[in-house]
Structures are given as structure tokens and as C-alpha cells.
Design an enzyme around this catalytic site. Structure first.
Site, PDB file in Angstrom:
ATOM      1  CG  ASP A  91      25.227  -8.503  20.354  1.00 51.47           C
ATOM      2  OD1 ASP A  91      25.717  -9.641  20.416  1.00 51.47           O
ATOM      3  OD2 ASP A  91      25.866  -7.499  19.994  1.00 51.47           O
ATOM      4  CB  SER A  92      26.109 -12.609  23.502  1.00 51.03           C
ATOM      5  OG  SER A  92      27.287 -12.169  22.862  1.00 51.03           O
ATOM      6  N   GLY A  93      26.350  -9.285  24.139  1.00 57.15           N
ATOM      7  CA  GLY A  93      27.199  -8.350  24.856  1.00 57.15           C
ATOM      8  C   GLY A  93      28.664  -8.486  24.513  1.00 57.15           C
ATOM      9  N   GLY A  94      29.015  -9.451  23.666  1.00 62.42           N
ATOM     10  CA  GLY A  94      30.409  -9.646  23.304  1.00 62.42           C
ATOM     11  C   GLY A  94      31.021  -8.406  22.668  1.00 62.42           C
ATOM     12  CG  ASP A 145      31.025 -13.058  19.699  1.00 64.01           C
ATOM     13  OD1 ASP A 145      30.357 -12.431  20.552  1.00 64.01           O
ATOM     14  OD2 ASP A 145      31.230 -12.608  18.558  1.00 64.01           O
ATOM     15  CD  GLN A 193      33.908 -12.727  15.834  1.00 64.09           C
ATOM     16  OE1 GLN A 193      34.641 -12.067  15.076  1.00 64.09           O
ATOM     17  NE2 GLN A 193      32.887 -12.163  16.466  1.00 64.09           N
ATOM     18  CG  ASP A 270      22.446  -5.485  14.225  1.00 65.05           C
ATOM     19  OD1 ASP A 270      22.831  -4.678  15.099  1.00 65.05           O
ATOM     20  OD2 ASP A 270      23.147  -6.431  13.826  1.00 65.05           O
ATOM     21  CB  CYS A 310       7.601   6.284   6.189  1.00 59.85           C
ATOM     22  SG  CYS A 310       7.966   7.189   7.644  1.00 59.85           S
ATOM     23  CG  HIS A 339      13.424   9.917   6.663  1.00 62.25           C
ATOM     24  ND1 HIS A 339      12.718   9.908   5.481  1.00 62.25           N
ATOM     25  CD2 HIS A 339      14.739   9.854   6.309  1.00 62.25           C
ATOM     26  CE1 HIS A 339      13.562   9.877   4.460  1.00 62.25           C
ATOM     27  NE2 HIS A 339      14.794   9.840   4.935  1.00 62.25           N
TER      28      HIS A 339
END
Length: 375
Positions: A91-94, A145, A193, A270, A310, A339
Site C-alpha cells: 500500500d502507498s501509505g495514503g 492517493d 476514489q 485485504d 488448517c 485460525h
């Protein structure tokens, strides 16, 4: 990067593959969040063998502050620094800069902000954010962004969207002027956006599509708006984004959010929810949501989730994991995180199987009410 769309279910859900220099990703996919180069409470070995994560995230803002670009460059990039040989997206940090509302100033050049660690002042521009992501070395990098808050006034949302588009052009230009530092290709995803305004989302989606990047993302959702508005905006945007390119919905969300948005044509997700909620004792299962701290689980010796293959889900009982949380044992947080991540990856794996069979819509309608049940 190459995206191959294999099939589209009658419901609109899609199955495909994304091929990167560090491996192939089967979509739809959930990507565990490793903000500072680590998925909290989970080792890379556990991510590979137990969770079978196909791709993880890093964050430009956090990695820039710690350990810093000098360390990452000397290490040979994030893949070598953290020992993760599969694909990485940064991610760009925006969004992180957006969350520092009281300690940042947005202008045309970029964003001046104060570190949440020591208060030091920094400037992020589209150009240096691209440079930082070059140094991190992720396979997929995000454009810089501005993520407007919810709710936003129309005029603000419009200015913010237009600024994001201008910054995108500078990101594209900067990447074109520079080369990857570690010999593998890096692919840029721009971000749609427009807050929850239909006309702005339409304008932004068309603008992002016109840049003809290899993939596209949808940002500014799951920031407090009602779920119905999130789905409405997502559906509107996916109608406009290119069919032949992957679509990434950023920061979403609950298991039912993911399944509903898969039906709208989203390929990538994510969210910190599986690990953050897991560390606080909330477990997602095929039967519903469990608060493992509740006394009702004290003598329940059944597995955490009999339907989840799992190891953490099968080999540890609800009673034992509850005991770990009540006793304050770190192992409880690790098992709950593994989990939940396993559940999320199994969820999108089964969703993909249903898409390939052409039965996704009916399956989703059956399973979502179970997932939302509070046990």
C-alpha cells in the site's frame, strides 16, 4: 504481471490467475496484512505451511519509518529482509496518512505529516512514494492517493478525487523514469476514489480505466459507511473497470463482505480483521463468529472449526484456546490469528471452486447467514 480471467460465474463472480515474478496467485484471493513486514503473531513459515498465503501486504508508510529504506536496500528488498519469497503488494501509505488527520497537511505537492512514532516531520509526494516502493521491491505497488473520510462533503470529495488523479499521473511518470532495483518487474495499481457519491465514483472509475494500468483498485470504502453503500459503490465501479484486469477492493472486510463483493466482480481483498480480531479472541468459523473468551467454551473440547482443514483449527479445542486467552498466554493470539487467516484463505478457495462450477450465487446465499451467526 499477467492476469488471466478463467471464467465468470452467472452471478458475476470471477475466477482467474495473477502471475508475478514471485509466483502465481489464484483469484479471488485474500491477502494477509503484514504492515511492517510481518503478519502479527504469525511466522513466515506458518504463513506458508499452515495458512498457505499466496501473497501478503507491506505498507510504505510504516516500512519507510521502520526499518527505513537504507536497511531495506542493503537487505536487497523486503522479500529478502523478511524471508518471504512469494508475491508482495505494498500500500502507498495514503490511508495511513489519512488516519493522521490531526498531524498532516495536504497540498498539491504531497502530504506533510508527523510520524506517529517520534513526531518527526516528513513529506510524501507521488514521486518519493514510488521511489520508496521501488526500494521495498514489492511485486504490486499502489499509487499515492488521498482517502477522504466518511462522511465527506461533496465538494471535498470531488477535490480529493481530482487530486488523486493528478497524483496518479505523477506516479505513472515517476515509475516510467525509474527501474526496479532488484531485477523483477513491479506493477502499478491506481485507486478509484469519490467517497459515496455515484457521479464521482463513475468519473474516477473512468479516469482510472483510461490510464490503462495492469490492474485497478477501489479505495475509500469500509471507512465507516453503511455496508449497503459499500456494495452500491463497488458494483457501480466494477461495471466500469476493464474486465480483463484484476480488481482489488482495499481494506475489506468481514467474511460476508468478501463473499458479497466477489459476486460484484472483485478479485483481490485485504484486511487486518482476521489477525486483529483474532488477537482479541474473535474467531471466524463456517458455523459463525465465536468470542472465545466466553465462559460457554470453557469445557467445549471440540476443534475450533471442524470444517477448516488448517492445523490450528483441527488440533486445538475451544476450551484450550479459551484457557490460553484467559491466562494471558501469547500462544492464544498466535493460534487465533492462524485460525482466522486459514479460514479466510479457505473461504476464498471454496468460493473459487463454486465459481468454477458455476454455482457461486446459490452457494453464497446459503452460506452468508451461517457466517454472520453469533455463536
Amino acid at each position: 504481471m499477467q492476469f488471466d480471467l478463467i471464467t465468470t460465474d452467472p452471478s458475476g463472480a470471477r475466477a482467474g490467475t495473477i502471475t508475478t515474478a514471485h509466483g502465481t496467485i489464484q483469484t479471488p484471493i485474500f491477502m494477509p496484512v503484514g504492515t511492517v513486514g510481518s503478519v502479527k503473531a504469525v511466522t513466515q513459515e506458518q504463513l506458508r505451511t499452515d495458512v498457505n498465503a499466496q501473497i501478503i501486504l507491506g505498507n510504505t508508510y510504516h516500512l519507510y519509518l521502520r526499518p527505513g529504506t537504507d536497511v531495506l536496500k542493503q537487505a536487497g528488498g523486503l522479500h529478502k529482509f523478511n524471508g518471504w519469497e512469494r508475491p508482495i503488494l505494498t500500500d502507498s501509505g495514503g490511508y495511513q496518512v489519512f488516519s493522521l488527520a490531526a498531524n498532516r497537511k495536504i497540498k498539491e505537492e504531497g502530504v506533510l505529516f508527523q510520524s506517529h512514532i517520534d513526531g518527526s516531520r516528513h513529506l510524501f509526494t507521488p514521486e518519493n512514494v514510488m521511489d520508496i516502493q521501488r526500494t521495498i521491491g514489492a511485486d504490486i505497488v499502489m499509487a499515492f492517493d488521498e482517502c477522504p473520510p466518511y462522511p465527506s462533503e461533496y465538494a471535498y470529495a470531488k477535490r480529493s478525487m481530482e487530486l488523486t488523479h493528478r497524483w496518479l499521473d505523477r506516479c505513472i511518470k515517476r515509475l516510467g523514469e525509474t527501474s526496479p532495483e532488484y531485477g523483477h518487474e513491479q506493477t502499478l495499481f491506481p485507486i478509484v476514489q469519490g467517497s459515496t457519491y455515484k457521479d464521482l465514483r463513475k468519473i474516477s472509475a473512468e479516469a482510472i480505466a483510461s490510464r490503462n494500468c495492469a490492474g485497478n483498485a477501489i479505495g475509500g470504502l469500509s471507512v465507516g459507511e453503511p455496508e449497503a453503500e459499500m456494495y452500491e459503490m463497488c458494483g457501480l465501479v466494477t461495471e466500469l473497470l476493464p474486465v480483463e484486469k484484476p480488481r482489488y477492493l482495499m481494506g475489506v472486510g468481514t467474511p460476508w463482505n468478501i463473499l458479497n463483493n466477489i459476486e460484484l466482480g472483485i478479485d483481490m481483498f485485504d484486511c487486518v480483521m482476521p489477525t486483529r480480531n483474532g488477537r482479541n479472541g474473535m474467531l471466524f468459523t463456517w458455523q459463525g463468529v465465536i468470542n472465545i473468551r466466553n465462559k460457554k467454551w470453557a469445557t467445549d473440547f471440540s476443534p475450533l472449526d471442524e470444517q477448516n482443514p488448517c492445523t490450528a483449527s483441527q488440533n486445538y479445542s475451544k476450551a484450550y484456546v479459551r484457557h490460553l486467552f484467559i491466562a494471558g498466554e501469547i500462544l492464544g493470539m498466535t493460534l487465533a490469528s492462524i485460525h482466522n487467516l486459514c479460514f479466510y484463505l479457505e473461504l476464498v478457495k471454496v468460493a473459487r471452486e463454486q465459481i468454477l462450477q458455476g454455482t457461486y450465487g446459490s452457494w453464497k446465499r446459503e452460506v452468508v447467514p451461517q457466517l454472520k451467526t453469533r455463536l
